[in-house]
Design an enzyme around this catalytic site. Structure first.
Site, PDB file in Angstrom:
ATOM      1  N   ASP A 173       0.881  -1.151   0.000  1.00 26.99           N
ATOM      2  CA  ASP A 173       0.000   0.000   0.000  1.00 26.99           C
ATOM      3  C   ASP A 173       0.926   1.211   0.000  1.00 26.99           C
ATOM      4  O   ASP A 173       2.104   1.112   0.363  1.00 26.99           O
ATOM      5  CB  ASP A 173      -0.890  -0.019   1.246  1.00 26.99           C
ATOM      6  CG  ASP A 173      -1.784   1.204   1.338  1.00 26.99           C
ATOM      7  OD1 ASP A 173      -2.354   1.611   0.313  1.00 26.99           O
ATOM      8  OD2 ASP A 173      -1.878   1.777   2.446  1.00 26.99           O
TER       9      ASP A 173
ATOM     10  N   ASP B 166       0.012   5.032   0.916  1.00 29.63           N
ATOM     11  CA  ASP B 166      -0.173   6.018   1.982  1.00 29.63           C
ATOM     12  C   ASP B 166      -0.186   5.339   3.347  1.00 29.63           C
ATOM     13  O   ASP B 166      -0.947   4.402   3.581  1.00 29.63           O
ATOM     14  CB  ASP B 166      -1.475   6.786   1.766  1.00 29.63           C
ATOM     15  CG  ASP B 166      -1.503   7.469   0.403  1.00 29.63           C
ATOM     16  OD1 ASP B 166      -0.705   8.399   0.200  1.00 29.63           O
ATOM     17  OD2 ASP B 166      -2.309   7.060  -0.459  1.00 29.63           O
TER      18      ASP B 166
ATOM     19  N   LYS C  26     -13.953   8.301  -1.049  1.00 30.61           N
ATOM     20  CA  LYS C  26     -14.648   7.983   0.195  1.00 30.61           C
ATOM     21  C   LYS C  26     -14.083   8.787   1.355  1.00 30.61           C
ATOM     22  O   LYS C  26     -14.818   9.204   2.266  1.00 30.61           O
ATOM     23  CB  LYS C  26     -14.523   6.481   0.491  1.00 30.61           C
ATOM     24  CG  LYS C  26     -15.283   6.020   1.735  1.00 30.61           C
ATOM     25  CD  LYS C  26     -16.783   6.225   1.584  1.00 30.61           C
ATOM     26  CE  LYS C  26     -17.539   5.683   2.776  1.00 30.61           C
ATOM     27  NZ  LYS C  26     -18.998   5.928   2.669  1.00 30.61           N
TER      28      LYS C  26
END
Length: 233
Positions: free
Chosen positions: A8, A10, A51
């Site tokens: 991933d 961030d 989101k």
């Protein structure tokens, strides 16, 4: 047999959560005249920037549109000095290649933000960035496959982004390790049938284990010994 490590972005390779949170606050303030708190964003961490901003806008009774995210990206890019690279992130990636593993980044953010973060890491010319945008021949010495939120329909905790990354690298899910920091990302990795190492940059050890992480480390580079031991077994 372990063949691929998916990061991933961030909260794992770069300490960008404060930067994107502040950029989102500034975007929401410009648009609606509201000033959300940093803590308002916590529950939406790892779910993608749509989101991330939408959830907070709705908390304040405002309707979301994509321009909020695009403006946040403009601020994020202009103030990229706010983004910090985690200690030894570059060294970890290079050392994974040194033990003959492939590497990928699977970020729920858009490519424009991922590019800012990759540049901050300064990986060097020996690593070739491969995205769905540039269509570079994959038979290069050290390819870093980049999959972003715009490459998939479903966001984490859905496993689609990790499955897409493995497919792009030509590796089976069971031969893949994911390094994550968010609850939604851990759940996505496990749903994809992958081993997951979680870093305690966004959530504590207990919460990450409860989400399904196989291993939890306090510092990113601590993942190297775990990965190497798994590869050698």
């Amino acid at each position: 047999m372990l063949e691929l490590v998916i990061f991933d972005m961030d909260g794992v390779l770069v300490d960008s959560e404060p930067a994107i949170t502040q950029a989102s606050i500034e975007s929401l303030k410009e648009t609606f005249g509201i000033t959300p708190k940093h803590s308002d964003f916590k529950e939406f961490t790892g779910m993608g920037d749509d989101k991330f901003i939408q959830g907070v806008a709705e908390k304040y009774g405002k309707s979301y549109n994509e321009n909020l995210k695009l403006r946040a990206y403009e601020i994020y890019t202009a103030k990229k000095n706010r983004v910090k690279v985690f200690s030894r992130a570059k060294k970890l990636i290079h050392n994974l290649y040194n033990i003959n593993l492939k590497c990928a980044v699977a970020s729920a953010s858009d490519l424009v933000k991922v590019k800012v973060n990759i540049k901050k890491i300064k990986l060097g010319k020996s690593i070739k960035i491969i995205t769905t945008e540039n269509n570079i021949e994959q038979k290069v010495n050290r390819p870093l496959y980049i999959i972003t939120g715009t490459d998939v329909k479903n966001k984490k905790p859905d496993p689609e982004i990790f499955l897409k990354a493995a497919e792009t690298a030509g590796i089976f899910p069971e031969n893949t390790i994911v390094i994550e920091d968010a609850i939604s990302g851990v759940k996505a990795a496990k749903a994809a049938g992958m081993t997951c190492i979680a870093v305690t940059t966004s959530f504590n050890k207990k919460v990450l284990f409860e989400a399904g992480a196989d291993y939890v480390v306090n510092k990113l580079y601590d993942a190297f010994d775990i990965v190497r031991n798994i590869k050698n077994t």
